[in-house]
Design a protein around this motif. Structure first.
Motif, PDB file in Angstrom:
ATOM      1  N   MET A  61       0.862  -1.187   0.000  1.00  0.00           N
ATOM      2  CA  MET A  61       0.000   0.000   0.000  1.00  0.00           C
ATOM      3  C   MET A  61       0.898   1.238   0.000  1.00  0.00           C
ATOM      4  O   MET A  61       1.847   1.320   0.769  1.00  0.00           O
ATOM      5  CB  MET A  61      -0.900  -0.032   1.238  1.00  0.00           C
ATOM      6  N   ASN A  62       0.572   2.206  -0.837  1.00  0.00           N
ATOM      7  CA  ASN A  62       1.414   3.403  -0.896  1.00  0.00           C
ATOM      8  C   ASN A  62       0.939   4.465   0.084  1.00  0.00           C
ATOM      9  O   ASN A  62      -0.142   4.373   0.664  1.00  0.00           O
ATOM     10  CB  ASN A  62       1.499   3.943  -2.333  1.00  0.00           C
ATOM     11  N   ASN A  63       1.760   5.488   0.259  1.00  0.00           N
ATOM     12  CA  ASN A  63       1.460   6.544   1.231  1.00  0.00           C
ATOM     13  C   ASN A  63       0.172   7.283   0.911  1.00  0.00           C
ATOM     14  O   ASN A  63      -0.581   7.640   1.815  1.00  0.00           O
ATOM     15  CB  ASN A  63       2.621   7.531   1.324  1.00  0.00           C
ATOM     16  N   GLU A  64      -0.093   7.547  -0.379  1.00  0.00           N
ATOM     17  CA  GLU A  64      -1.313   8.272  -0.733  1.00  0.00           C
ATOM     18  C   GLU A  64      -2.546   7.432  -0.418  1.00  0.00           C
ATOM     19  O   GLU A  64      -3.527   7.951   0.111  1.00  0.00           O
ATOM     20  CB  GLU A  64      -1.319   8.685  -2.200  1.00  0.00           C
ATOM     21  N   THR A  65      -2.497   6.139  -0.721  1.00  0.00           N
ATOM     22  CA  THR A  65      -3.629   5.262  -0.410  1.00  0.00           C
ATOM     23  C   THR A  65      -3.868   5.218   1.088  1.00  0.00           C
ATOM     24  O   THR A  65      -5.007   5.287   1.550  1.00  0.00           O
ATOM     25  CB  THR A  65      -3.371   3.840  -0.953  1.00  0.00           C
ATOM     26  N   GLU A  66      -2.797   5.124   1.855  1.00  0.00           N
ATOM     27  CA  GLU A  66      -2.918   5.114   3.317  1.00  0.00           C
ATOM     28  C   GLU A  66      -3.509   6.436   3.812  1.00  0.00           C
ATOM     29  O   GLU A  66      -4.346   6.447   4.721  1.00  0.00           O
ATOM     30  CB  GLU A  66      -1.560   4.866   3.962  1.00  0.00           C
ATOM     31  N   ALA A  67      -3.088   7.540   3.239  1.00  0.00           N
ATOM     32  CA  ALA A  67      -3.607   8.853   3.646  1.00  0.00           C
ATOM     33  C   ALA A  67      -5.087   8.979   3.304  1.00  0.00           C
ATOM     34  O   ALA A  67      -5.876   9.475   4.118  1.00  0.00           O
ATOM     35  CB  ALA A  67      -2.804   9.972   3.002  1.00  0.00           C
ATOM     36  N   VAL A  68      -5.488   8.540   2.113  1.00  0.00           N
ATOM     37  CA  VAL A  68      -6.906   8.576   1.736  1.00  0.00           C
ATOM     38  C   VAL A  68      -7.713   7.727   2.710  1.00  0.00           C
ATOM     39  O   VAL A  68      -8.769   8.153   3.200  1.00  0.00           O
ATOM     40  CB  VAL A  68      -7.123   8.091   0.280  1.00  0.00           C
ATOM     41  N   ASP A  69      -7.225   6.535   3.017  1.00  0.00           N
ATOM     42  CA  ASP A  69      -7.921   5.665   3.970  1.00  0.00           C
ATOM     43  C   ASP A  69      -8.067   6.339   5.333  1.00  0.00           C
ATOM     44  O   ASP A  69      -9.125   6.281   5.955  1.00  0.00           O
ATOM     45  CB  ASP A  69      -7.186   4.334   4.129  1.00  0.00           C
ATOM     46  N   ALA A  70      -7.009   7.001   5.790  1.00  0.00           N
ATOM     47  CA  ALA A  70      -7.048   7.673   7.096  1.00  0.00           C
ATOM     48  C   ALA A  70      -8.026   8.831   7.095  1.00  0.00           C
ATOM     49  O   ALA A  70      -8.775   9.029   8.067  1.00  0.00           O
ATOM     50  CB  ALA A  70      -5.640   8.164   7.466  1.00  0.00           C
ATOM     51  N   VAL A  71      -8.044   9.596   6.007  1.00  0.00           N
ATOM     52  CA  VAL A  71      -8.963  10.734   5.895  1.00  0.00           C
ATOM     53  C   VAL A  71     -10.411  10.233   5.859  1.00  0.00           C
ATOM     54  O   VAL A  71     -11.285  10.761   6.558  1.00  0.00           O
ATOM     55  CB  VAL A  71      -8.617  11.578   4.651  1.00  0.00           C
ATOM     56  N   GLU A  72     -10.673   9.216   5.057  1.00  0.00           N
ATOM     57  CA  GLU A  72     -12.033   8.665   4.980  1.00  0.00           C
ATOM     58  C   GLU A  72     -12.460   8.056   6.314  1.00  0.00           C
ATOM     59  O   GLU A  72     -13.630   8.120   6.684  1.00  0.00           O
ATOM     60  CB  GLU A  72     -12.126   7.650   3.856  1.00  0.00           C
ATOM     61  N   ALA A  73     -11.505   7.512   7.062  1.00  0.00           N
ATOM     62  CA  ALA A  73     -11.812   6.942   8.375  1.00  0.00           C
ATOM     63  C   ALA A  73     -12.329   8.015   9.339  1.00  0.00           C
ATOM     64  O   ALA A  73     -13.201   7.737  10.171  1.00  0.00           O
ATOM     65  CB  ALA A  73     -10.590   6.247   8.957  1.00  0.00           C
ATOM     66  N   VAL A  74     -11.799   9.226   9.219  1.00  0.00           N
ATOM     67  CA  VAL A  74     -12.278  10.323  10.081  1.00  0.00           C
ATOM     68  C   VAL A  74     -13.765  10.570   9.825  1.00  0.00           C
ATOM     69  O   VAL A  74     -14.547  10.737  10.772  1.00  0.00           O
ATOM     70  CB  VAL A  74     -11.464  11.616   9.855  1.00  0.00           C
ATOM     71  N   ILE A  75     -14.168  10.580   8.570  1.00  0.00           N
ATOM     72  CA  ILE A  75     -15.581  10.789   8.242  1.00  0.00           C
ATOM     73  C   ILE A  75     -16.421   9.646   8.814  1.00  0.00           C
ATOM     74  O   ILE A  75     -17.477   9.880   9.410  1.00  0.00           O
ATOM     75  CB  ILE A  75     -15.790  10.900   6.710  1.00  0.00           C
ATOM     76  N   ARG A  76     -15.951   8.414   8.669  1.00  0.00           N
ATOM     77  CA  ARG A  76     -16.685   7.265   9.221  1.00  0.00           C
ATOM     78  C   ARG A  76     -16.804   7.370  10.745  1.00  0.00           C
ATOM     79  O   ARG A  76     -17.833   7.015  11.325  1.00  0.00           O
ATOM     80  CB  ARG A  76     -16.017   5.951   8.821  1.00  0.00           C
ATOM     81  N   GLN A  77     -15.754   7.875  11.397  1.00  0.00           N
ATOM     82  CA  GLN A  77     -15.789   8.053  12.850  1.00  0.00           C
ATOM     83  C   GLN A  77     -16.846   9.077  13.256  1.00  0.00           C
ATOM     84  O   GLN A  77     -17.542   8.894  14.260  1.00  0.00           O
ATOM     85  CB  GLN A  77     -14.421   8.470  13.377  1.00  0.00           C
ATOM     86  N   THR A  78     -16.964  10.170  12.482  1.00  0.00           N
ATOM     87  CA  THR A  78     -17.987  11.173  12.819  1.00  0.00           C
ATOM     88  C   THR A  78     -19.379  10.574  12.675  1.00  0.00           C
ATOM     89  O   THR A  78     -20.246  10.813  13.508  1.00  0.00           O
ATOM     90  CB  THR A  78     -17.882  12.447  11.947  1.00  0.00           C
ATOM     91  N   VAL A  79     -19.576   9.776  11.631  1.00  0.00           N
ATOM     92  CA  VAL A  79     -20.879   9.138  11.405  1.00  0.00           C
ATOM     93  C   VAL A  79     -21.198   8.192  12.562  1.00  0.00           C
ATOM     94  O   VAL A  79     -22.306   8.211  13.114  1.00  0.00           O
ATOM     95  CB  VAL A  79     -20.911   8.411  10.042  1.00  0.00           C
ATOM     96  N   ALA A  80     -20.241   7.367  12.964  1.00  0.00           N
ATOM     97  CA  ALA A  80     -20.462   6.417  14.057  1.00  0.00           C
ATOM     98  C   ALA A  80     -20.763   7.148  15.367  1.00  0.00           C
ATOM     99  O   ALA A  80     -21.675   6.756  16.115  1.00  0.00           O
ATOM    100  CB  ALA A  80     -19.252   5.500  14.219  1.00  0.00           C
ATOM    101  N   ALA A  81     -20.015   8.215  15.648  1.00  0.00           N
ATOM    102  CA  ALA A  81     -20.241   8.978  16.885  1.00  0.00           C
ATOM    103  C   ALA A  81     -21.611   9.636  16.869  1.00  0.00           C
ATOM    104  O   ALA A  81     -22.335   9.623  17.875  1.00  0.00           O
ATOM    105  CB  ALA A  81     -19.141  10.027  17.063  1.00  0.00           C
ATOM    106  N   TRP A  82     -21.993  10.230  15.731  1.00  0.00           N
ATOM    107  CA  TRP A  82     -23.311  10.858  15.596  1.00  0.00           C
ATOM    108  C   TRP A  82     -24.399   9.816  15.835  1.00  0.00           C
ATOM    109  O   TRP A  82     -25.337  10.036  16.601  1.00  0.00           O
ATOM    110  CB  TRP A  82     -23.454  11.463  14.206  1.00  0.00           C
ATOM    111  N   ASN A  83     -24.275   8.681  15.151  1.00  0.00           N
ATOM    112  CA  ASN A  83     -25.307   7.654  15.243  1.00  0.00           C
ATOM    113  C   ASN A  83     -25.445   7.092  16.656  1.00  0.00           C
ATOM    114  O   ASN A  83     -26.522   6.634  17.039  1.00  0.00           O
ATOM    115  CB  ASN A  83     -25.041   6.537  14.233  1.00  0.00           C
TER     116      ASN A  83
END
Length: 152
Positions: free
Chosen positions: A1-23
């Motif tokens: 896995m390259n650095n950009e893919t890892e960064a995209v995954d980490a950024v998208e994970a933040v959005i998923r965390q907000t959704v989980a916390a809201w829910n």
């Protein structure tokens, strides 16, 4: 896995965390997704400054107007503006009345600025939420077609 893919995954994970916390109706977990000095603008135009204000206001909202709601968020694009900052465009909405988020009509356009902080964690530094006016868009695009985005 390259650095950009890892960064995209980490950024998208933040959005998923907000959704989980809201829910979960968890204002503290929701606020933990934001930087200490984050800016948060709601679809009605209310501007909150800082994680503490985001947590305080959402705790009250989760006890009242937003009790039992779910958040739907669909990422449209992630664009890096440096190694430690990304702009995320998404469509989203609040789902009420036991409706499933995956069945929601996403009528809000959202922009996040997500940054990697000194501790290595990615957090939201800025969030702006705008309710789409589909009728106004259609009228504008009909009478001035050049105003329609290429993706429309």
């Amino acid at each position: 896995m390259n650095n950009e893919t890892e960064a995209v995954d980490a950024v998208e994970a933040v959005i998923r965390q907000t959704v989980a916390a809201w829910n979960a109706g968890d204002a503290d977990a929701y606020g933990a997704c934001f930087t200490a000095d984050a800016t948060y603008v709601t679809w009605v135009g209310t501007r909150y400054q800082g994680r503490d204000e985001i947590v305080r206001s959402h705790a009250a909202l989760f006890r009242s107007f937003l009790r039992g709601t779910n958040l739907a968020d669909e990422i449209v694009a992630v664009r890096f503006i440096g190694p430690d900052a990304a702009i995320v465009s998404s469509n989203g909405d609040v789902v009420k009345g036991g409706k499933r988020p995956e069945d929601a009509k996403l009528m809000k356009a959202q922009t996040y600025t997500i940054v990697r902080e000194a501790d290595g964690a990615w957090r939201i530094a800025s969030f702006h939420n705008t309710k789409r006016k589909a009728l106004m868009e259609r009228i504008s695009f009909k009478f001035a077609p050049e105003t329609a985005p290429a993706a429309a």
